[in-house]
Each structure stands twice: as C-alpha cells, then as structure tokens.
Design a protein around this motif. Structure first.
Motif, mmCIF file in Angstrom:
data_model
loop_
_atom_site.group_PDB
_atom_site.id
_atom_site.type_symbol
_atom_site.label_atom_id
_atom_site.label_comp_id
_atom_site.label_asym_id
_atom_site.label_seq_id
_atom_site.Cartn_x
_atom_site.Cartn_y
_atom_site.Cartn_z
ATOM 1 N N VAL A 153 0.857 -1.182 0.000
ATOM 2 C CA VAL A 153 0.000 0.000 0.000
ATOM 3 C C VAL A 153 0.891 1.230 0.000
ATOM 4 C CG1 VAL A 153 -1.820 1.230 1.200
ATOM 5 C CG2 VAL A 153 -1.761 -1.265 1.271
ATOM 6 N N ASN A 154 0.921 1.957 -1.094
ATOM 7 C CA ASN A 154 1.797 3.120 -1.197
ATOM 8 C C ASN A 154 1.149 4.329 -0.544
ATOM 9 O OD1 ASN A 154 3.777 1.776 -2.724
ATOM 10 N ND2 ASN A 154 2.432 1.907 -4.512
ATOM 11 N N CYS A 155 1.807 4.898 0.466
ATOM 12 C CA CYS A 155 1.279 6.034 1.187
ATOM 13 C C CYS A 155 2.382 7.040 1.405
ATOM 14 C CB CYS A 155 0.666 5.590 2.507
ATOM 15 S SG CYS A 155 -0.655 4.363 2.272
ATOM 16 N N GLN A 156 2.099 8.066 2.244
ATOM 17 C CA GLN A 156 3.024 9.183 2.290
ATOM 18 C C GLN A 156 4.013 9.098 3.436
ATOM 19 O OE1 GLN A 156 -0.436 11.167 2.330
ATOM 20 N NE2 GLN A 156 -0.596 11.423 0.146
ATOM 21 N N ASP A 157 3.562 8.900 4.684
ATOM 22 C CA ASP A 157 4.509 8.765 5.777
ATOM 23 C C ASP A 157 5.122 7.380 5.698
ATOM 24 O OD1 ASP A 157 3.657 11.183 6.527
ATOM 25 O OD2 ASP A 157 2.392 10.487 8.173
ATOM 26 N N GLU A 158 6.425 7.274 5.818
ATOM 27 C CA GLU A 158 7.074 5.996 5.604
ATOM 28 C C GLU A 158 7.079 5.190 6.893
ATOM 29 O OE1 GLU A 158 10.848 6.749 3.902
ATOM 30 O OE2 GLU A 158 10.020 7.758 2.156
ATOM 31 N N PHE A 159 6.191 4.203 6.945
ATOM 32 C CA PHE A 159 6.111 3.322 8.094
ATOM 33 C C PHE A 159 5.910 1.933 7.544
ATOM 34 C CE2 PHE A 159 3.593 0.791 10.949
ATOM 35 C CZ PHE A 159 4.287 0.911 12.134
ATOM 36 N N SER A 160 6.684 0.995 7.971
ATOM 37 C CA SER A 160 6.518 -0.354 7.465
ATOM 38 C C SER A 160 6.920 -1.350 8.522
ATOM 39 C CB SER A 160 7.351 -0.573 6.196
ATOM 40 O OG SER A 160 8.718 -0.478 6.501
ATOM 41 N N PHE A 161 6.375 -2.529 8.413
ATOM 42 C CA PHE A 161 6.786 -3.613 9.289
ATOM 43 C C PHE A 161 6.462 -4.918 8.592
ATOM 44 C CE2 PHE A 161 2.711 -5.265 10.695
ATOM 45 C CZ PHE A 161 1.871 -4.227 10.400
ATOM 46 N N ALA A 162 7.145 -5.948 8.974
ATOM 47 C CA ALA A 162 6.904 -7.254 8.384
ATOM 48 C C ALA A 162 6.016 -8.071 9.307
ATOM 49 C CB ALA A 162 8.228 -7.981 8.161
ATOM 50 N N PHE A 202 4.378 22.248 1.074
ATOM 51 C CA PHE A 202 3.833 21.846 2.373
ATOM 52 C C PHE A 202 3.839 20.327 2.495
ATOM 53 C CE2 PHE A 202 -0.070 20.041 4.201
ATOM 54 C CZ PHE A 202 0.142 20.323 5.543
ATOM 55 N N GLN A 203 3.426 19.631 1.431
ATOM 56 C CA GLN A 203 3.429 18.172 1.463
ATOM 57 C C GLN A 203 4.843 17.635 1.688
ATOM 58 O OE1 GLN A 203 1.511 16.293 -1.857
ATOM 59 N NE2 GLN A 203 2.324 14.264 -1.368
ATOM 60 N N ALA A 204 5.806 18.209 1.003
ATOM 61 C CA ALA A 204 7.194 17.771 1.184
ATOM 62 C C ALA A 204 7.654 18.005 2.614
ATOM 63 C CB ALA A 204 8.095 18.506 0.201
ATOM 64 N N PHE A 205 7.267 19.134 3.194
ATOM 65 C CA PHE A 205 7.642 19.442 4.574
ATOM 66 C C PHE A 205 7.075 18.405 5.531
ATOM 67 C CE2 PHE A 205 6.211 21.351 8.570
ATOM 68 C CZ PHE A 205 7.409 21.811 9.092
ATOM 69 N N VAL A 206 5.796 18.062 5.356
ATOM 70 C CA VAL A 206 5.163 17.095 6.254
ATOM 71 C C VAL A 206 5.791 15.724 6.103
ATOM 72 C CG1 VAL A 206 3.002 15.897 6.767
ATOM 73 C CG2 VAL A 206 2.999 18.361 6.364
ATOM 74 N N GLU A 207 6.030 15.312 4.871
ATOM 75 C CA GLU A 207 6.567 13.981 4.632
ATOM 76 C C GLU A 207 7.986 13.815 5.169
ATOM 77 O OE1 GLU A 207 6.233 13.388 0.474
ATOM 78 O OE2 GLU A 207 4.063 13.028 0.513
ATOM 79 N N HIS A 208 8.784 14.866 5.105
ATOM 80 C CA HIS A 208 10.206 14.705 5.404
ATOM 81 C C HIS A 208 10.658 15.343 6.706
ATOM 82 C CE1 HIS A 208 10.902 12.970 1.442
ATOM 83 N NE2 HIS A 208 10.188 13.952 0.919
ATOM 84 N N LEU A 209 9.833 16.246 7.286
ATOM 85 C CA LEU A 209 10.363 16.993 8.419
ATOM 86 C C LEU A 209 9.407 17.083 9.607
ATOM 87 C CD1 LEU A 209 13.127 18.273 8.703
ATOM 88 C CD2 LEU A 209 12.143 20.468 8.061
ATOM 89 N N LEU A 210 8.122 16.777 9.409
ATOM 90 C CA LEU A 210 7.158 16.970 10.486
ATOM 91 C C LEU A 210 7.533 16.165 11.728
ATOM 92 C CD1 LEU A 210 4.333 18.356 11.079
ATOM 93 C CD2 LEU A 210 3.380 16.076 10.719
ATOM 94 N N ASN A 242 5.803 -10.833 3.923
ATOM 95 C CA ASN A 242 5.354 -9.630 3.235
ATOM 96 C C ASN A 242 5.371 -8.451 4.187
ATOM 97 O OD1 ASN A 242 4.618 -10.873 0.705
ATOM 98 N ND2 ASN A 242 2.919 -11.814 1.818
ATOM 99 N N GLU A 243 5.239 -7.263 3.672
ATOM 100 C CA GLU A 243 5.185 -6.075 4.505
ATOM 101 C C GLU A 243 4.208 -5.071 3.919
ATOM 102 O OE1 GLU A 243 8.798 -3.357 2.731
ATOM 103 O OE2 GLU A 243 9.098 -4.430 4.611
ATOM 104 N N ILE A 244 3.770 -4.145 4.758
ATOM 105 C CA ILE A 244 2.841 -3.092 4.342
ATOM 106 C C ILE A 244 3.477 -1.754 4.650
ATOM 107 C CG2 ILE A 244 0.627 -2.002 4.832
ATOM 108 C CD1 ILE A 244 -0.543 -4.678 5.320
ATOM 109 N N SER A 245 3.392 -0.828 3.739
ATOM 110 C CA SER A 245 3.812 0.549 3.998
ATOM 111 C C SER A 245 2.549 1.381 4.111
ATOM 112 C CB SER A 245 4.682 1.096 2.862
ATOM 113 O OG SER A 245 5.872 0.353 2.797
ATOM 114 N N ALA A 246 2.480 2.227 5.123
ATOM 115 C CA ALA A 246 1.263 3.010 5.325
ATOM 116 C C ALA A 246 1.591 4.373 5.852
ATOM 117 C CB ALA A 246 0.327 2.288 6.280
ATOM 118 N N SER A 247 0.623 5.259 5.835
ATOM 119 C CA SER A 247 0.890 6.624 6.263
ATOM 120 C C SER A 247 -0.320 7.254 6.876
ATOM 121 C CB SER A 247 1.344 7.437 5.065
ATOM 122 O OG SER A 247 0.287 7.635 4.183
ATOM 123 N N ASN A 248 -0.672 8.391 6.341
ATOM 124 C CA ASN A 248 -1.778 9.179 6.881
ATOM 125 C C ASN A 248 -3.089 8.492 6.512
ATOM 126 O OD1 ASN A 248 -3.101 11.286 7.981
ATOM 127 N ND2 ASN A 248 -3.050 12.524 6.126
#
Length: 692
Positions: free
Chosen positions: A8-17, A343-351, A23-29
């Motif tokens: 699942v492609n999302c914005q905040d980079e969070f993943s776990f197996a 703004f999106q770049a700021f949230v994704e990389h620095l928030l 397999n793993e899932i990536s999820a965000s907001n």
C-alpha cells in the motif's frame, strides 16, 4: 492464512513485516485502515498487528466560536477535509483565523494577536471593551474507540476525557480573550475542559499540556496570496526548514569546499579586471584603525556548502521537450500550486523530526484554485484531499467544488445575526434533561443517542412523527414541559433537513455539472428543461432583473435529477427557491413530490407553480405566441411552418425545442411586447425573485 501480496503506497514511511516475514505493508496518513482489506485478503492477526502498530492520527472534529469578528455564535463540525464556500466577507477567513488562534503555539507570549476589531459587536455603537469577550473552543475526539497510538494516550493522559455518550477519548481546548481594565489590554487565556465543558484543574491545567497538545496537531496556514518568492526562500516556513534539515557528510562537505575554492580561483583568473576590482575594494579595510591591513577578495561562487544549498531553487518544464525554467519564470498558477506541494514535502520529510512521531498536521488553506484554469481547478480536489493531515479550505471556485463530497461542504453566509454556516449533517442534536423513562426509548431506537454530560439528545437521521410523539409523552409531566416541548419541536423540524446518502449519491451522479454554481448562488429557480433555462434568463433581463447580478441560479431539474431533492437541499442549506413546472402529469408529480418531503402545503403553493397548459409549447400558443413561433421555425429552415396546423406546429416545436427557445430568448431581449405577453407563471416567478 492468506497474506497481503501488495504494497500500500502512502506518504509517511512506516513499514513492518508480519511474523512470518513474508510480506510487509507501507502506510501513512491512513484514516481508514480497514480499507486496505479491499486490496488483498490478509490474516486477522496481521491486520490487528498493523492497526496496533500504526493506529490513526488525531484530528479536529468540532469548532465553536463566540463573539469573534462577524461571528456571534457558531458551532461547526469538521471532517478530514472541510471546504468553506460563500460570498466575500461572509466570515470564511474568520473561521480559519479562529482555529489558528486557538491552535497557535506562540500565541499569548508576545501579544494576543487580537485588536478591538476582532471582537464581535452588535452595532457600530458597541464597545469591544464591554463585550463578554471572544471564546474559541476546539474539540478533538476519536472516531472509533482506542484508535489513537499508545504514545498519544500516555502523553496526553492529563487532558484526555471519556465521552459519556460513546466512551471514546475526547480533548477540548478553550481559548478566550477579553478586555482587562487593570492591564488596559485584551488578555488571552488557554485551558482544557472536561466533557461537561467545565475547566480541568491541577496538573491538567499545566502549560506543558498545551505544548504537548499543540505538537501533536500543529497548524499551518497558506493564504490566498501565496508568493512563491517568499515561500521558496531560506526564511520560509516550509522550504527554509527543509533546506536547513539537509545534512551533508563532513567528508563530502570538505570536498565541496575545495571544489568551490578552486572554481572561484579559476573564474577570477579568467579576467584580470576581477582581481583588480578586489584589490580596489581592499581599501575599505585600510580605512579602519587597525594594526595590520585587511584584504578584500572577490567571490563569484558560494563561500560555503550551506550558501550553495540556500540558493537552491525549483526548476520545471511542462512538456518533455520544453526547456527547464526556474519556478519564478512560470505562470502564477504553477507557482501557487508549488507552494501547496512544498507543504506536502515538509510534512513527509520533516514533520516528525520537528514535532512528534504521531503528529498530524492541520492545513488552513485559502483559495487553492488561485490562478488555475477550470479543468485544473476541477482536478485539484483529488490532490488537495490526498495531502497529509487535516485540511480546512476556503474557495470561490465552482469548478473546485464540483468534486467535493456534499457532507464536506460548509456554506457560509452573513446574516443580520452574524455569520451562519449551513451543511448537510448526518445527525441532529437538542438539549433536554434526562428522565428515567428515556432509557427504554433509547434502547428501542438505536437512532437516538443521549449525552449525559452535556444533556444532549441526538438523532442519527430524521426524527419521524411517531418517535417525536413518544418523546413528548415522556416529558408530559415534567416541570419544564413547555421549554422541553419547544426544544423537541425545533429538534424535529431541524431533523427534517436530513438528506440521505442515497439522495446525495443521486446528486453526485446527475448534478455535478451545475453543483459548483448552485452552491455559490443566493437563490434558486427550478424549471423543467433547457428551453425554460434559456427563456428565464432572457425574460428576467427584459424585466430589468439580471439573474446573474442578483445571484440566481436557474436549475433545469429534469436534466439534473429529482426536483424534490433540490428542494430539500435548498431547505437544508437555507437557500430560498421557486419552481415553475409544466401542467401535465409529470409537472404535477414534481410538485407533489416536493409536498411529500414535509413541506407545508401553503409553502408549496406559494413557491411551486404549474403552468395552466400541459407544456411550454401549448402555453406559448395559448398566450398568443403562434405568429412569432411560426416565424422562428421558418427562420430555422422549416419552409412549411406557416401552413402547419396548430397541433403539428406544437409537435414541430417540441422537436426543435432548444433551437426555437434560443431564438425566442434572443427576441425577448429586443422586443418589449414579447416580454409583456410572456406566460404569467414565468413573469410572476421573476417578480417573486426580487424579494425572495
């Protein structure tokens, strides 16, 4: 067990197996984690682990404002993306500013941010210093039980309350500001409230709770006049922080420094005049009284690696074969959009680095459609909705509004009693005391919910007549029966404004073309088809009443869905309306369908007119337009129009309905006699619109 095979492609980079490591899932907001089930089947255990590890973010659910600018008293429900629409100076910006003030992390430390012009006054003789003051209340609560990450529960435990209605967690922040005669200034105060809206005391009233709360829901603002030069400078709120967050490894930084020094030397040696200019400027160092002479040098490239980064700029090209150009050389539309996406770049990389790992941003965005052409404004909605965090948006674009879900819209208007907001709520609430017999009624009717802390009764939809009568019976012997009956009567009347999801889906399907326009108008005129649409605009203009100038939208209901749905939509949004239908069975059915939606018979008779004749063509012929209509058909290429029988003429007109109507509309504008003899139902509608 089946395992998820897709990412699942999302914005905040969070993943776990998963435990098997396959397999793993990536999820965000992600506000509805269960939606990932639609992508691929997975084990329940895997889903539970995903939910517990990721959780859901906090968001603002309600905003209450009192005595602020044009707002006397206002309560607004907020969704993940809330879009405020309405005329200029109606109060849209005031709503955003109220939220920003309550959620501003530095407000109150260096001045309140208030002036006397921010205090709501009843009239021009009012004194802001005698006002009860501004009150802004922000509510954050769970949409589902225990949906937030554990870190939030632990960190905000002192201010978190349990909602007595649902058992879900709730946080209420109150910001106030009133005149203090002793200090001779407007003084702000912050505090958290419990579910009954009483101030929290002790540890819960500590300043550290405010700081922690604000860090979990940071608020950012982008105004309508977005200047790309400012927003992409090293001092900007997003771009500047992104640049400063870039870390260059020491080894690479030393290499860059050597390259910069070497490049500078080679450029200076390219022309002796550069060295001579530098030597001349050295005279400035000899003027100062120092033991040893200084020296000036010429630098034609950045001095340090940070200077190099600080000059970073965005370059774009709109087509693969077009040249690259700096952002400032592109049009205002592209520049405005770029500010939104930085703004999106700021949230994704620095928030997370600047705030908390579980922080969820709130973006207050004014007029995102600025400088965009209609197609771009329409497509912009999906990009705005996908931005991370919660969004509160104002817009004047009918194109942008076309794709906004109905329940996300808030129609803002300025009335004699101040700014008011209309929307399409899924539930309605009234304040009445609890009585012992209420429990049985609640148990038997799941649509009813009672909040003991607030003393509020809610219905999830429309309160029918039978349930209303049973509620009245429960309070028949209550000491406050008169007041309660008035509250329940108002409760029932307001619930009639409910519009079901099925009807809204119908409007999504049929009325998308006109949806943007009708929400910005001040009153509606419903007619059956496109011919009446054309003729009504011409007739009104010939009667010196421009529909556009007076904010009237003409809705050709037959082409856009059920007229009854438009009538209940207008009622829910407090938009005045009139309707003119044919006199045949279909037209009468339209009128009766409106009557069936709980409109009083006298109201329908006043606002809904059916033609005396079956249809528009018969009505025009009955009102003496036969010579004109034969002449119009002849002009349209029907050589036999003068010899047709009246019955055949009517049939021919129906076949050329839009064409003859367009020509008749043109003639109405230049021939006053045609206007004076036009069917009375239409002329009366124009007259009624003047005072509607």
């Amino acid at each position: 067990e089946p395992l998820c095979r897709t990412r699942v492609n999302c914005q905040d980079e969070f993943s776990f197996a998963n435990k098997r490591g396959r397999n793993e899932i990536s999820a965000s907001n992600l506000f509805d984690i269960d939606s990932i089930l639609s992508t691929e089947l997975m084990s329940l255990e895997y889903l539970r682990e995903f939910r517990s590890r990721f959780g859901k973010k906090m968001r603002l659910t309600q905003l209450r404002i009192e005595n602020f600018r044009s707002i006397k008293s206002l309560e607004i429900e907020l969704s993940n993306t809330t879009v405020f629409i309405g005329p200029n100076n109606a109060g849209k910006t005031a709503i955003l500013d109220a939220m920003r003030i309550a959620m501003a992390r530095k407000w109150g430390q260096n001045g309140t941010g208030f002036t006397e012009y921010d205090v709501h006054l009843e009239d021009d003789k009012g004194d802001p210093k005698t006002s009860p003051g501004v009150k802004i209340e922000v509510v954050v609560d769970e949409l589902e039980g225990e949906e937030w990450p554990d870190e939030i529960y632990q960190d905000l435990d002192d201010i978190m309350q349990a909602d007595p209605r649902t058992g879900r967690s709730l946080i209420v922040l109150e910001a106030t500001c009133s005149w203090n005669a002793a200090t001779a200034k407007f003084e702000p105060s912050f505090g958290f409230l419990n579910a009954a809206r009483a101030p929290l005391r002790g540890r819960s009233a500590g300043r550290t709770n405010l700081d922690r709360f604000w860090k979990y829901i940071p608020v950012f603002y982008l105004g309508a006049l977005r200047d790309a030069n400012d927003e992409f400078s090293p001092r900007s709120q997003f771009w500047g922080k992104l640049l400063k967050a870039i870390e260059v490894p020491s080894k690479l930084e030393h290499q860059i420094q050597r390259v910069l020094d070497l490049l500078n030397k080679k450029l200076l040696n390219a022309d002796p005049k550069l060295t001579q200019i530098a030597e001349t400027l050295s005279g400035a160092t000899r003027v100062a009284a120092r033991d040893r002479d200084g020296k000036a040098d010429m630098r034609v490239v950045p001095l340090k690696s940070w200077d190099l980064l600080s000059q970073a700029e965005i370059i774009l090209r709109n087509e693969p074969d077009w040249p690259w150009l700096p952002l400032e050389r592109h049009g205002q539309g592209i520049q405005s959009l770029s500010v939104i996406f930085v703004f999106q770049a700021f949230v994704e990389h620095l928030l997370k680095e600047l705030y908390e790992a579980e922080s969820s941003p709130v973006l207050a965005l004014e007029e995102p459609e600025t400088h965009l052409h209609p197609q771009a404004a329409r497509s912009l909605w999906s990009h705005i909705a996908a931005l991370p965090g919660q969004k509160l948006i104002t817009t004047h674009s009918p194109y942008f509004v076309q794709h906004v879900p109905f329940r996300d819209l808030r129609l803002v208007r300025l009335t004699a009693s101040g700014t008011q907001v209309s929307w399409l709520p899924p539930s309605f609430t009234t304040k009445i005391p609890r009585v012992p017999t209420l429990a049985g009624l609640l148990a038997a009717n799941p649509l009813l919910i009672y909040d003991d802390a607030g003393g509020r009764l809610s219905v999830m939809g429309k309160l029918d007549q039978g349930l209303y009568r049973r509620l009245l019976m429960l309070y028949a012997a209550h000491p406050e029966r008169v007041e309660i009956e008035a509250a329940l009567r108002d409760f029932k009347d307001r619930s009639q404004l409910y519009i079901s999801d099925e009807e809204l889906l119908s409007l999504e399907t049929f009325a998308r073309r006109i949806r943007g326009e009708i929400f910005f108008s001040q009153r509606w005129l419903m007619v059956e088809g496109q011919s009446e649409f054309l003729l009504m605009h011409a007739l009104a203009a010939s009667m010196n009443y421009s529909l556009d100038e007076h904010g009237v939208s003409v809705i050709d209901a037959k082409n856009n869905g059920n007229p009854a749905t438009f009538a209940v939509l207008a009622r829910a949004l407090s938009i005045p309306w009139l309707a003119v239908f044919d006199g045949d069975a279909a037209g009468i059915k339209y009128r009766d369908s409106i009557l069936d939606r709980d409109f009083p018979a006298a109201f329908v008779e006043e606002h809904c007119t059916c033609l005396p004749q079956d249809n528009l063509e018969k009505q025009l012929l009955a009102d003496g337009f036969e010579p004109e209509l034969r002449n119009i058909l002849f002009a349209l290429g029907h050589a036999d129009s003068m010899g047709l029988s009246v019955r055949d003429l009517e049939i021919r007109l129906k076949k050329e309905k839009t064409a003859y109507a367009a020509e008749l509309a043109r003639r109405l504008l230049v021939d006053e006699n045609l206007s004076l003899n036009f069917p009375e139902a239409f002329r009366n509608a124009v007259t009624k619109l003047r005072g509607l």
